[in-house]
Design an enzyme around this catalytic site. Structure first.
Site, PDB file in Angstrom:
ATOM      1  N   CYS A  67       0.854  -1.182   0.000  1.00 25.15           N
ATOM      2  CA  CYS A  67       0.000   0.000   0.000  1.00 25.15           C
ATOM      3  C   CYS A  67       0.889   1.231   0.000  1.00 25.15           C
ATOM      4  CB  CYS A  67      -0.899  -0.011   1.242  1.00 25.15           C
ATOM      5  SG  CYS A  67      -2.015   1.403   1.322  1.00 25.15           S
ATOM      6  N   HIS A 109      -9.094  -3.893  -1.858  1.00 27.10           N
ATOM      7  CA  HIS A 109      -8.081  -3.103  -1.144  1.00 27.10           C
ATOM      8  C   HIS A 109      -8.406  -1.607  -1.244  1.00 27.10           C
ATOM      9  CE1 HIS A 109      -3.752  -2.111  -0.044  1.00 27.10           C
ATOM     10  NE2 HIS A 109      -4.197  -0.972  -0.538  1.00 27.10           N
ATOM     11  N   GLU A 110      -8.665  -1.142  -2.472  1.00 30.45           N
ATOM     12  CA  GLU A 110      -8.909   0.301  -2.656  1.00 30.45           C
ATOM     13  C   GLU A 110     -10.189   0.736  -1.952  1.00 30.45           C
ATOM     14  OE1 GLU A 110      -6.559   2.069  -3.564  1.00 30.45           O
ATOM     15  OE2 GLU A 110      -5.348   0.440  -4.364  1.00 30.45           O
ATOM     16  N   HIS A 158     -10.046   1.476   1.729  1.00 29.35           N
ATOM     17  CA  HIS A 158      -9.564   2.804   2.118  1.00 29.35           C
ATOM     18  C   HIS A 158     -10.736   3.762   2.380  1.00 29.35           C
ATOM     19  CE1 HIS A 158      -5.203   2.644   1.709  1.00 29.35           C
ATOM     20  NE2 HIS A 158      -5.298   2.007   0.553  1.00 29.35           N
TER      21      HIS A 158
HETATM   22 NI    NI Z   1      -3.608   1.040  -0.296  1.00 26.53          NI
END
Ligand code: NI
Length: 179
Positions: free
Chosen positions: A101, A143-144, A147
């Site tokens: 990341c 994953h994105e 966030h």
């Molecule tokens: Ni990330």
């Protein structure tokens, strides 16, 4: 338009839930400027994806793209702008894979993610996006989008023995890109 500083883990705003982009912002100069900054920042950092909160904008906007990369042989994900995303797992099947990341530079860890997902959202102009994907594409999206809910991948790790510095874990893969 500018390459923006990427916030690192420990910054309180990275742990917040980001707000929906209001629909009157689709196609706006403000949104285009944000997206251009995100794209330039992601490319400069050699990332596979970037979420708006990583450059200090707590709004539900992510971008991602996977080109030919020795880290992900055979994986190609088209450049995508995804706004106000909704992810639905299509099976309970989880797969473990290594993630990095840009907000956790220099490190990689093994994370379990759904292998098969459906996701929806909108592009920059407000056109609907509707995709069913598997494998690494599904991992990048999860994953994105994490966030946007204030979740960084180390917070999802089950086995901290699979967490370490990229150059130690993967000495033959250079440069050491992050996501
Ligand atoms: Ni990330």
């Amino acid at each position: 338009m500018a390459i923006r500083p990427i916030l690192k883990m420990g910054t309180p705003s990275l742990m917040e839930r980001s707000r929906e982009l209001s629909t009157d912002k689709f196609g706006s100069a403000e949104l285009m400027s944000l997206l251009q900054d995100m794209k330039e920042t992601m490319i400069d950092a050699r990332g596979a994806g970037l979420a708006a909160p990583q450059i200090g904008e707590n709004v539900r906007v992510v971008i991602f793209e996977v080109r030919e990369n020795p880290r992900y042989p055979g994986v190609l994900v088209p450049f995508t702008v995804l706004i106000n995303p909704v992810i639905t797992p299509l099976s309970d099947q989880l797969v473990e894979g290594w993630e990095g990341c840009l907000s956790v530079p220099g490190l990689r860890g093994a994370v379990q993610r759904y292998d098969h997902i459906h996701y929806t959202g909108f592009d920059a102009q407000g056109n609907p996006i509707d995709r069913t994907v598997q494998g690494f594409h599904a991992r990048v999206v999860q994953h994105e989008c994490d966030h946007l809910d204030g979740v960084l991948y180390p917070m999802r790790m089950k086995d901290m023995s699979k967490f370490g510095f990229t150059d130690i874990l993967f000495p033959h893969l250079a440069p050491y890109d992050d996501d």
